[in-house]
Scaffold this motif. Sequence first.
Motif, short mmCIF file in Angstrom:
data_model
loop_
_atom_site.label_atom_id
_atom_site.label_comp_id
_atom_site.label_asym_id
_atom_site.label_seq_id
_atom_site.Cartn_x
_atom_site.Cartn_y
_atom_site.Cartn_z
N SER A 144 0.73 -1.22 0.12
CA SER A 144 -0.11 -0.20 0.10
C SER A 144 1.01 1.38 -0.14
N GLY A 145 2.18 0.81 -0.01
CA GLY A 145 3.12 2.36 0.10
C GLY A 145 3.70 2.63 1.36
N ILE A 146 4.01 1.79 1.98
CA ILE A 146 5.10 2.05 3.43
C ILE A 146 6.37 1.56 3.20
N GLY A 147 7.28 2.36 3.23
CA GLY A 147 8.66 2.17 3.01
C GLY A 147 9.15 1.93 4.45
N TYR A 148 10.39 1.14 4.72
CA TYR A 148 10.88 0.80 5.93
C TYR A 148 12.53 0.63 5.84
N ILE A 149 12.98 1.60 6.27
CA ILE A 149 14.48 1.69 6.73
C ILE A 149 14.75 1.12 8.05
N PRO A 150 15.12 -0.22 8.49
CA PRO A 150 15.28 -0.93 9.55
C PRO A 150 16.42 -0.40 10.39
N GLU A 151 16.25 -0.58 11.41
CA GLU A 151 17.39 -0.07 12.69
C GLU A 151 18.70 -0.95 12.18
N ASP A 152 18.53 -2.26 12.22
CA ASP A 152 19.67 -2.97 11.92
C ASP A 152 19.52 -3.66 10.70
N ARG A 153 20.54 -3.02 9.70
CA ARG A 153 20.62 -3.45 8.29
C ARG A 153 20.86 -4.82 8.02
N HIS A 154 21.82 -5.60 8.78
CA HIS A 154 22.13 -6.91 8.68
C HIS A 154 21.01 -7.64 9.08
N ARG A 155 20.53 -7.60 10.35
CA ARG A 155 19.59 -8.47 10.81
C ARG A 155 18.31 -8.37 10.16
N GLN A 156 17.90 -7.06 9.82
CA GLN A 156 16.14 -6.87 9.26
C GLN A 156 16.34 -6.21 7.76
N GLY A 157 17.42 -5.72 7.46
CA GLY A 157 17.32 -5.26 6.02
C GLY A 157 18.04 -5.82 4.92
N LEU A 158 18.90 -6.63 5.00
CA LEU A 158 19.59 -7.19 3.96
C LEU A 158 19.69 -8.83 3.99
N LEU A 159 19.97 -9.45 2.83
CA LEU A 159 20.53 -10.71 2.98
C LEU A 159 21.89 -10.76 2.43
N LEU A 160 22.74 -11.08 3.34
CA LEU A 160 23.98 -10.56 3.19
C LEU A 160 24.91 -11.42 1.95
N GLU A 161 24.40 -12.80 1.97
CA GLU A 161 24.95 -13.57 1.08
C GLU A 161 24.32 -13.39 -0.31
N ALA A 162 23.26 -12.59 -0.58
CA ALA A 162 22.61 -12.61 -1.77
C ALA A 162 23.05 -11.45 -2.61
N SER A 163 23.02 -11.28 -3.78
CA SER A 163 23.56 -10.09 -4.64
C SER A 163 22.66 -8.87 -4.39
N LEU A 164 23.05 -7.51 -4.90
CA LEU A 164 22.55 -6.27 -4.72
C LEU A 164 21.07 -6.36 -5.48
N TRP A 165 21.04 -6.83 -6.47
CA TRP A 165 19.73 -6.87 -7.17
C TRP A 165 18.76 -7.87 -6.60
N GLU A 166 19.12 -8.91 -5.83
CA GLU A 166 18.30 -9.78 -5.05
C GLU A 166 17.81 -8.93 -4.05
N ASN A 167 18.73 -8.32 -3.28
CA ASN A 167 18.55 -7.36 -1.95
C ASN A 167 17.46 -6.21 -2.60
#
Length: 528
Positions: A353-376
């Motif tokens: 519906s249009g809610i964006g979310y920048i999480p407080e911990d990018r490693h635990r909540q914002g990224l898949l570190l073993e995935a590529s940038l386009w997958e993230n």
Amino acid sequence: MSADTLATAKPAVELEGITKRFPGVVANHDIRITVEPGTVHAIVGENGAGKSTLMKILYGMQKPDEGTIRINGAEVSFRTPSDAIDVGIGMVHQHFMLADNLTVLENIVLGAEPKKAGMLDTASARKRITELAESHGLRVDPDKLVEDLGVGDRQRVEILKVLYRGARILILDEPTAVLVPQEVEELFQNLRELKAEGLTVIFISHKLDEVLGIADAITVIRRGTTVASVDPGDVTARQLAELMVGSELPTPETRESTVTDVVTLRVAQVTMEADGYHAAADPAKLREEGKRLLLDDVSFEIHRGEILGIAGVEGNGQSELIEAIMGIRPAHGSIELDGQDISQWSTLRRRESGIGYIPEDRHRQGLLLEASLWENRVLGHQTRKPARSGIWINRRAAKADTERIVKDYDVRTPSVDTLALALSGGNQQKLIVGREMSGEPRFLIAAHPTRGVDIGAQAAIWDHLRNARAAGLAVLLISADLDELIGLSDTLRVIYRGRLVATLDPSDITPERLGGYMTGAIAGNEET
């Protein structure tokens, strides 16, 4: 250790000619640093400047291609962190190395368990941890699960873990990122006490004013090499910034108001019970029964073109408020987006519906570190264009849009196929900001959006938030950086023990007074 002893002691750490190469990049080149014993030695530089690689080398996580390391005058060669620990080096990482499913006590003693008759000597461990916690002001509950701790408490556990192992040289990476001014001063007093006991601290930070306030010496790293070693008394924050990036310090200040009369998000009487993950059916009854509430009758509005800042000491309900708005955790009350009640919607539907979310911990909540940038880039947006094409993920479109984000948000990477873990913290954060700004969100939650990034990335993220605000985006900003909160926010609210206790004008508040409201030292200006 006496002053005379320190004066004649050999350097605690000597790094000479340290060079480390990775495919296609030289992370460190001919680094030279001397750290005197019983001092706080600050290392500053942009993300990607080579600080993290250098500290990993010093802590035995990586081996240098060239150069020499000496600890207390003796040349050493580390194969693993255990080798570094054995000579008295401890490191508190920016992204914590803790096991969520273990208690605080179990995490601290993990790998160094005291034994009695072949069993874990819990009483001995608890006594030592309690003594360390009390002597250094690091208050934690030894029996609490780490997964239930906020970021600030996790950091305290990491510091205790290092001290428990008898470290005499402490590497602290961004140790003040989650602290209010009063807590920063308390930490600094603890560091001064550690210095007086002869311990040595290597202090990595992007907060230059803090560096100048605590460091005995400063080394500046730029593009993988040392460019200056300075006395804090001889430089200003502006001069340090110029040494780091060649430009003056950015400012988060927002001057012109863009706030409209149109309400984008309305939160009304949101209450969350501490026990269990069910919504509280009757908040008044819960209060009468003496139940602990993580959120207690929280209400506010955010308008188009407005940044509402929420200030609070870690663990006072900020994370729970985010979870309630995102639909991650149920709560009593109502949440409306552009006049539509979304309280019963799933997290996915709220995202769509249009809610964006920048999480407080990018490693635990914002990224898949073993995935590529386009997958993230696709992460959390997988049901919408450009990621989705029918029932399939559209790789070509996703990669093309990731290329756009890389360009528009200055994400420094060799390729969109690069794994997220290969990027510096600042570039990881800029990728997340670009992802969450994409798709024309109506409302954005920005939780600690510049935590652990350098001043260049910080300035870029501030600019993106200001530009989105000017274009009509409504933003909920939660940050431990009080200058950031004051500078970016149109309105400030203070959360204390799960309640909103004060509404403040950012143009008429100082970080010190704001910290007073946050800790309860200054009474709130709302009915509680």
